[in-house]
Design a protein around this motif. Structure first.
Motif, PDB file in Angstrom:
ATOM      1  N   ALA A   1      40.447  39.447  37.816  1.00 43.82           N
ATOM      2  CA  ALA A   1      40.126  40.701  37.133  1.00 43.82           C
ATOM      3  C   ALA A   1      41.391  41.441  36.712  1.00 43.82           C
ATOM      4  O   ALA A   1      41.461  42.007  35.612  1.00 43.82           O
ATOM      5  N   ALA A   2      42.399  41.444  37.577  1.00 43.31           N
ATOM      6  CA  ALA A   2      43.653  42.119  37.255  1.00 43.31           C
ATOM      7  C   ALA A   2      44.319  41.476  36.041  1.00 43.31           C
ATOM      8  O   ALA A   2      44.850  42.177  35.160  1.00 43.31           O
ATOM      9  N   LYS A   3      44.314  40.133  35.967  1.00 44.40           N
ATOM     10  CA  LYS A   3      44.874  39.455  34.801  1.00 44.40           C
ATOM     11  C   LYS A   3      44.113  39.856  33.540  1.00 44.40           C
ATOM     12  O   LYS A   3      44.715  40.088  32.487  1.00 44.40           O
ATOM     13  N   ARG A   4      42.814  39.934  33.644  1.00 42.45           N
ATOM     14  CA  ARG A   4      41.999  40.320  32.489  1.00 42.45           C
ATOM     15  C   ARG A   4      42.337  41.737  32.025  1.00 42.45           C
ATOM     16  O   ARG A   4      42.470  41.992  30.828  1.00 42.45           O
ATOM     17  N   GLU A   5      42.495  42.642  32.977  1.00 42.11           N
ATOM     18  CA  GLU A   5      42.827  44.024  32.615  1.00 42.11           C
ATOM     19  C   GLU A   5      44.187  44.125  31.942  1.00 42.11           C
ATOM     20  O   GLU A   5      44.354  44.830  30.936  1.00 42.11           O
ATOM     21  N   VAL A   6      45.181  43.428  32.494  1.00 39.21           N
ATOM     22  CA  VAL A   6      46.523  43.485  31.915  1.00 39.21           C
ATOM     23  C   VAL A   6      46.525  42.900  30.515  1.00 39.21           C
ATOM     24  O   VAL A   6      47.155  43.448  29.589  1.00 39.21           O
ATOM     25  N   ARG A   7      45.833  41.788  30.323  1.00 35.70           N
ATOM     26  CA  ARG A   7      45.776  41.181  28.991  1.00 35.70           C
ATOM     27  C   ARG A   7      45.076  42.100  27.994  1.00 35.70           C
ATOM     28  O   ARG A   7      45.496  42.218  26.840  1.00 35.70           O
ATOM     29  N   SER A   8      44.003  42.745  28.423  1.00 32.68           N
ATOM     30  CA  SER A   8      43.301  43.671  27.532  1.00 32.68           C
ATOM     31  C   SER A   8      44.202  44.824  27.128  1.00 32.68           C
ATOM     32  O   SER A   8      44.223  45.246  25.974  1.00 32.68           O
ATOM     33  N   ALA A   9      44.963  45.331  28.097  1.00 29.23           N
ATOM     34  CA  ALA A   9      45.880  46.434  27.799  1.00 29.23           C
ATOM     35  C   ALA A   9      47.010  45.976  26.885  1.00 29.23           C
ATOM     36  O   ALA A   9      47.443  46.716  25.994  1.00 29.23           O
ATOM     37  N   ALA A  10      47.499  44.748  27.086  1.00 28.61           N
ATOM     38  CA  ALA A  10      48.657  44.265  26.333  1.00 28.61           C
ATOM     39  C   ALA A  10      48.326  43.924  24.892  1.00 28.61           C
ATOM     40  O   ALA A  10      49.198  44.022  24.016  1.00 28.61           O
ATOM     41  N   ASP A  11      47.085  43.522  24.612  1.00 27.49           N
ATOM     42  CA  ASP A  11      46.800  43.072  23.250  1.00 27.49           C
ATOM     43  C   ASP A  11      46.679  44.230  22.265  1.00 27.49           C
ATOM     44  O   ASP A  11      46.683  44.027  21.047  1.00 27.49           O
ATOM     45  N   GLY A  12      46.581  45.451  22.784  1.00 27.84           N
ATOM     46  CA  GLY A  12      46.578  46.619  21.908  1.00 27.84           C
ATOM     47  C   GLY A  12      45.326  46.786  21.072  1.00 27.84           C
ATOM     48  O   GLY A  12      45.286  47.636  20.177  1.00 27.84           O
ATOM     49  N   GLN A  13      44.293  45.988  21.334  1.00 27.27           N
ATOM     50  CA  GLN A  13      43.080  46.050  20.520  1.00 27.27           C
ATOM     51  C   GLN A  13      42.033  47.003  21.093  1.00 27.27           C
ATOM     52  O   GLN A  13      41.068  47.338  20.409  1.00 27.27           O
ATOM     53  N   SER A  14      42.211  47.409  22.344  1.00 25.99           N
ATOM     54  CA  SER A  14      41.223  48.281  22.985  1.00 25.99           C
ATOM     55  C   SER A  14      41.802  49.676  23.182  1.00 25.99           C
ATOM     56  O   SER A  14      42.981  49.823  23.516  1.00 25.99           O
ATOM     57  N   ASP A  15      40.967  50.691  22.955  1.00 27.61           N
ATOM     58  CA  ASP A  15      41.421  52.048  23.218  1.00 27.61           C
ATOM     59  C   ASP A  15      41.111  52.412  24.671  1.00 27.61           C
ATOM     60  O   ASP A  15      40.494  51.626  25.408  1.00 27.61           O
ATOM     61  N   LEU A  16      41.543  53.600  25.102  1.00 27.84           N
ATOM     62  CA  LEU A  16      41.390  53.982  26.498  1.00 27.84           C
ATOM     63  C   LEU A  16      39.947  53.979  26.967  1.00 27.84           C
ATOM     64  O   LEU A  16      39.651  53.444  28.049  1.00 27.84           O
ATOM     65  N   PRO A  17      38.989  54.541  26.215  1.00 28.00           N
ATOM     66  CA  PRO A  17      37.599  54.493  26.697  1.00 28.00           C
ATOM     67  C   PRO A  17      37.093  53.073  26.935  1.00 28.00           C
ATOM     68  O   PRO A  17      36.395  52.813  27.918  1.00 28.00           O
ATOM     69  N   GLU A  18      37.467  52.144  26.060  1.00 27.56           N
ATOM     70  CA  GLU A  18      37.042  50.751  26.237  1.00 27.56           C
ATOM     71  C   GLU A  18      37.664  50.136  27.485  1.00 27.56           C
ATOM     72  O   GLU A  18      37.002  49.425  28.250  1.00 27.56           O
ATOM     73  N   LEU A  19      38.952  50.419  27.692  1.00 20.91           N
ATOM     74  CA  LEU A  19      39.630  49.892  28.870  1.00 20.91           C
ATOM     75  C   LEU A  19      39.039  50.482  30.146  1.00 20.91           C
ATOM     76  O   LEU A  19      38.896  49.780  31.161  1.00 20.91           O
ATOM     77  N   LEU A  20      38.721  51.757  30.113  1.00 24.16           N
ATOM     78  CA  LEU A  20      38.114  52.398  31.287  1.00 24.16           C
ATOM     79  C   LEU A  20      36.757  51.779  31.606  1.00 24.16           C
ATOM     80  O   LEU A  20      36.411  51.575  32.783  1.00 24.16           O
ATOM     81  N   GLU A  21      35.980  51.473  30.569  1.00 26.60           N
ATOM     82  CA  GLU A  21      34.679  50.832  30.787  1.00 26.60           C
ATOM     83  C   GLU A  21      34.842  49.435  31.375  1.00 26.60           C
ATOM     84  O   GLU A  21      34.081  49.028  32.256  1.00 26.60           O
ATOM     85  N   GLU A  22      35.846  48.695  30.870  1.00 26.21           N
ATOM     86  CA  GLU A  22      36.099  47.367  31.408  1.00 26.21           C
ATOM     87  C   GLU A  22      36.492  47.454  32.878  1.00 26.21           C
ATOM     88  O   GLU A  22      36.007  46.670  33.713  1.00 26.21           O
ATOM     89  N   GLU A  23      37.348  48.411  33.200  1.00 27.13           N
ATOM     90  CA  GLU A  23      37.749  48.601  34.599  1.00 27.13           C
ATOM     91  C   GLU A  23      36.538  48.913  35.475  1.00 27.13           C
ATOM     92  O   GLU A  23      36.405  48.372  36.589  1.00 27.13           O
ATOM     93  N   ALA A  24      35.664  49.804  34.983  1.00 27.72           N
ATOM     94  CA  ALA A  24      34.484  50.177  35.773  1.00 27.72           C
ATOM     95  C   ALA A  24      33.580  48.971  36.012  1.00 27.72           C
ATOM     96  O   ALA A  24      33.068  48.767  37.126  1.00 27.72           O
ATOM     97  N   ASP A  25      33.386  48.153  34.974  1.00 29.68           N
ATOM     98  CA  ASP A  25      32.552  46.955  35.119  1.00 29.68           C
ATOM     99  C   ASP A  25      33.146  45.993  36.148  1.00 29.68           C
ATOM    100  O   ASP A  25      32.428  45.466  37.011  1.00 29.68           O
ATOM    101  N   LEU A  26      34.449  45.784  36.051  1.00 36.27           N
ATOM    102  CA  LEU A  26      35.097  44.850  36.965  1.00 36.27           C
ATOM    103  C   LEU A  26      35.080  45.369  38.403  1.00 36.27           C
ATOM    104  O   LEU A  26      34.866  44.591  39.352  1.00 36.27           O
ATOM    105  N   GLN A  27      35.295  46.656  38.575  1.00 38.28           N
ATOM    106  CA  GLN A  27      35.254  47.215  39.931  1.00 38.28           C
ATOM    107  C   GLN A  27      33.858  47.101  40.545  1.00 38.28           C
ATOM    108  O   GLN A  27      33.726  46.833  41.746  1.00 38.28           O
ATOM    109  N   ASN A  28      32.830  47.287  39.718  1.00 35.76           N
ATOM    110  CA  ASN A  28      31.463  47.123  40.219  1.00 35.76           C
ATOM    111  C   ASN A  28      31.229  45.692  40.689  1.00 35.76           C
ATOM    112  O   ASN A  28      30.575  45.453  41.717  1.00 35.76           O
TER     113      ASN A  28
END
Length: 262
Positions: free
Chosen positions: A209-236
């Motif tokens: 999950a951590a690798k997925r989050e870092v890659r999502s942040a690095a690719d620059g294609q997702s804004d903060l709300p999208e990244l926050l939603e991804e984090e919430a899904d992964l934490q669940n």
């Protein structure tokens, strides 16, 4: 090792190992490396991957003797290897979900640098040397190197390394953030293996999950709300794993957690 194998794959106790025996990549070496990386990516039991070269070099990129022969005999086929081999190797490395530790014992240049930067943690011997190398033989880069350098260093520094082809040592690589750790020449493989074993015994789902989050942040294609939603899904998802529940209990009981990867 079989005498004629350039690259091999093995897995023991959740740690998959890719070993590149031949620094210069012939067609055969690239095919065997692709096979080894693909097996690592497709393993359902590996909890970490260790990618090693030799004491002499991690990887020097293309075998120029073979390349020169192809240029002379069938010049229109000389660079088809980029799509046929290099791209497929890099995409296979990128598809590995568990942590990838790269051990660098010597020279790491050209496509070899692209492969190394596709890993997550890099341990280098003090003698290791790094460089882009491509423009020195009249080529631009392949193996995803430009993208990795820009993401790691920014455009200006990536441009410097690509255009000038500067060769630099392990200490400079660590200063730039391209290498995680530099160790004594004789310790590089043992230390890389130690780090990989540590990751292989850790909370695998959390690492994925951590690798997925870092890659999502690095690719620059997702804004903060999208990244926050991804984090919430992964934490669940992680919140109901045995590793998380057990680690919380261990913390409350002042015990060291034991992770099973589940």
């Amino acid at each position: 090792m079989s005498e004629d194998r350039a690259a091999e794959f093995g897995e023991v106790d959740g740690l998959a190992t890719i070993r590149l025996h031949r620094p210069g990549l012939t067609r055969k070496a690239k095919e065997e490396l692709l096979e080894a990386v693909t097996r690592a990516a497709e393993s359902t039991t590996a909890r970490a991957v260790l990618f090693l070269g030799s004491d002499r070099a991690f990887c020097l990129g293309q075998d120029l003797a073979e390349h020169a022969r192809i240029l002379e005999e069938t010049p229109d086929q000389a660079l088809t290897t980029v799509r046929e081999h290099y791209n497929r190797i890099v995409l296979a490395l990128e598809s590995i979900q568990v942590p990838v530790v790269v051990g660098i014992g010597g020279a790491c240049v050209g496509a070899g640098l692209g492969f190394a930067l596709a890993g997550d943690v890099r341990v280098a011997a003090g003698r290791a040397k790094f460089g882009t190398a491509f423009t020195g033989i009249g080529l631009a880069s392949d193996s995803g190197l430009a993208l990795r350098l820009v993401r790691s260093l920014g455009q200006a520094r990536a441009m410097e390394l690509m255009l000038l082809g500067t060769v630099f040592g392990a200490a400079r690589a660590q200063e730039l953030g391209l290498v995680t750790e530099v160790v004594a020449d004789e310790d590089w493989e043992a230390r890389a293996r130690e780090v990989a074993a540590q990751l292989a015994s850790g909370p695998t789902a959390a690492f994925v999950a951590a690798k997925r989050e870092v890659r999502s942040a690095a690719d620059g294609q997702s804004d903060l709300p999208e990244l926050l939603e991804e984090e919430a899904d992964l934490q669940n998802q992680l919140g109901v794993t045995a590793d998380h529940v057990g680690a919380v209990s261990s913390f409350l009981n002042k015990q060291k957690p034991t992770f099973t990867g589940r």
